[in-house]
Enzyme design. Structure first.
Site, mmCIF file in Angstrom:
data_model
loop_
_atom_site.group_PDB
_atom_site.id
_atom_site.type_symbol
_atom_site.label_atom_id
_atom_site.label_comp_id
_atom_site.label_asym_id
_atom_site.label_seq_id
_atom_site.Cartn_x
_atom_site.Cartn_y
_atom_site.Cartn_z
ATOM 1 N N GLU A 74 2.112 -7.419 9.189
ATOM 2 C CA GLU A 74 2.329 -5.964 9.105
ATOM 3 C C GLU A 74 3.182 -5.583 7.901
ATOM 4 O OE1 GLU A 74 0.913 -3.481 10.744
ATOM 5 O OE2 GLU A 74 -0.250 -5.092 11.634
ATOM 6 N N PRO A 118 0.828 -1.222 0.000
ATOM 7 C CA PRO A 118 0.000 0.000 0.000
ATOM 8 C C PRO A 118 0.853 1.260 0.000
ATOM 9 C CG PRO A 118 -0.138 -1.122 2.130
ATOM 10 C CD PRO A 118 0.649 -2.013 1.217
ATOM 11 N N ASP A 148 -10.708 0.576 -24.340
ATOM 12 C CA ASP A 148 -10.912 0.524 -22.887
ATOM 13 C C ASP A 148 -10.659 1.882 -22.251
ATOM 14 O OD1 ASP A 148 -11.649 -2.074 -22.534
ATOM 15 O OD2 ASP A 148 -9.679 -2.802 -21.905
ATOM 16 N N ARG A 175 -3.977 -8.546 -20.339
ATOM 17 C CA ARG A 175 -4.751 -7.858 -21.382
ATOM 18 C C ARG A 175 -3.849 -7.148 -22.384
ATOM 19 N NH1 ARG A 175 -9.912 -7.488 -20.380
ATOM 20 N NH2 ARG A 175 -10.182 -5.606 -21.623
HETATM 21 N N1 SAM Z 1 1.322 -2.398 7.675
HETATM 22 C C1 SAM Z 1 1.243 -2.214 6.247
HETATM 23 C C2 SAM Z 1 0.981 -0.744 5.943
HETATM 24 O O1 SAM Z 1 0.155 -0.143 6.598
HETATM 25 O O2 SAM Z 1 1.601 -0.214 4.993
HETATM 26 C C3 SAM Z 1 0.141 -3.040 5.653
HETATM 27 C C4 SAM Z 1 0.432 -4.487 5.596
HETATM 28 S S1 SAM Z 1 -0.862 -5.395 4.814
HETATM 29 C C5 SAM Z 1 -1.861 -5.845 6.167
HETATM 30 C C6 SAM Z 1 -0.101 -6.925 4.366
HETATM 31 C C7 SAM Z 1 0.371 -7.006 2.935
HETATM 32 O O3 SAM Z 1 -0.724 -6.856 2.052
HETATM 33 C C8 SAM Z 1 1.374 -5.996 2.488
HETATM 34 O O4 SAM Z 1 2.685 -6.377 2.864
HETATM 35 C C9 SAM Z 1 1.193 -5.960 0.989
HETATM 36 O O5 SAM Z 1 1.933 -6.988 0.329
HETATM 37 C C10 SAM Z 1 -0.300 -6.288 0.823
HETATM 38 N N2 SAM Z 1 -1.143 -5.092 0.561
HETATM 39 C C11 SAM Z 1 -2.075 -4.579 1.380
HETATM 40 N N3 SAM Z 1 -2.697 -3.525 0.838
HETATM 41 C C12 SAM Z 1 -2.171 -3.360 -0.395
HETATM 42 C C13 SAM Z 1 -2.407 -2.427 -1.459
HETATM 43 N N4 SAM Z 1 -3.302 -1.438 -1.357
HETATM 44 N N5 SAM Z 1 -1.675 -2.555 -2.585
HETATM 45 C C14 SAM Z 1 -0.754 -3.538 -2.710
HETATM 46 N N6 SAM Z 1 -0.481 -4.439 -1.727
HETATM 47 C C15 SAM Z 1 -1.170 -4.359 -0.576
#
Ligand code: SAM
Length: 238
Positions: free
Chosen positions: A103, A76, A156, A141
């Site tokens: 996390e 994220p 698209d 795609r």
């Molecule tokens: N503690 C992290 C933070 O707040 O940045 C979030 C960890 S999340 C619970 C666990 C995993 O989900 C991350 O390591 C990532 O690989 C994936 N993930 C969660 N949200 C994502 C998003 N919006 N885009 C891409 N990967 C995501």
């Protein structure tokens, strides 16, 4: 989890040999009886953190097969994925997609191994597998000879930095709502122009940021500008 990629376009991409997927489970690269991939965070606090060693060993195994791969961590905190990035990644022959859990991943593994971080949006999922599947589906795609005419991506949303036009199929009338006359006219030039006008209008209404970017880059043609003005007039909001 990745069974979802055995359907639709990603499946076709695999059948045509345009896309090859392989998976490396970090638990297979642990050395303890519990196959531990996470540990408590330094400094305390809630949640667990993915350990460096199993992930690094899994990446090394993947690299044996994909020596030139770009390593992407789905996170994220990464750059938000968009059409241009997907188009660029679809031309990268080898990708290793790193999926976090808990996390997230020990920061040192990211520093040591990761080339780029991408997010699928400003919200947090519990793992990186779904984001990886989103990325793979979108890339599929773009791969050559994967989409047929019936599902062509040329028109698209985002291809021209515009949203797609509205679409209709039979019957021609439902609950008093008719298909726009022009689509029944057989006049291909008029249909093309109507679609472009709707695309411009929709983008103006729903994603003005996309339109502003095109205007700033001076890539709105004279025709597009005049179609957009017509759309605004028709909608009574010029
Ligand atoms: N503690 C992290 C933070 O707040 O940045 C979030 C960890 S999340 C619970 C666990 C995993 O989900 C991350 O390591 C990532 O690989 C994936 N993930 C969660 N949200 C994502 C998003 N919006 N885009 C891409 N990967 C995501």
């Amino acid at each position: 989890m990745f069974a979802a990629l055995n359907y639709g376009i990603p499946r076709r991409a695999q059948e045509k040999g345009a896309l090859e997927l392989e998976y490396w489970d970090p638990r297979c690269y642990t050395t303890d009886v519990h196959r531990t991939v996470d540990d408590t965070p330094y400094g305390g606090g809630p949640g667990m953190v993915m350990k460096v060693a199993p992930l690094q060993a899994a990446i090394a195994a993947a690299r044996e097969k994909l020596p030139k791969a770009t390593i992407i961590y789905l996170s994220p905190q990464g750059k938000r994925l968009d059409h241009a990035t997907i188009a660029q990644l679809s031309e990268t022959p080898e990708l290793i997609l790193l999926c976090g859990r808990y996390e997230g991943i020990d920061e040192r593994l990211i520093a040591l191994e990761v080339d780029a971080e991408y997010s699928i949006g400003d919200y947090v999922l519990s793992g990186g597998e779904l984001p990886a599947m989103v990325l793979i589906d979108a890339i599929s795609r773009h791969l050559p000879n994967v989409l047929g005419d019936s599902d062509s991506a040329i028109e698209d949303s985002f291809v021209d930095a515009l949203l797609d036009c509205p679409h209709y199929t039979r019957p021609a009338e439902i609950a008093g709502k008719s298909v726009p006359d022009v689509l029944l006219s057989g006049d291909h030039a008029a249909i093309k122009q109507w679609r472009l006008k709707q695309s411009l209008g929709r983008t103006w209404e729903r994603r003005p940021d996309l339109l502003e970017n095109r205007a700033k880059q001076k890539t709105l043609s004279k025709l597009e500008q005049s179609l957009l003005e017509d759309y605004k007039k028709d909608s009574g909001r010029s």
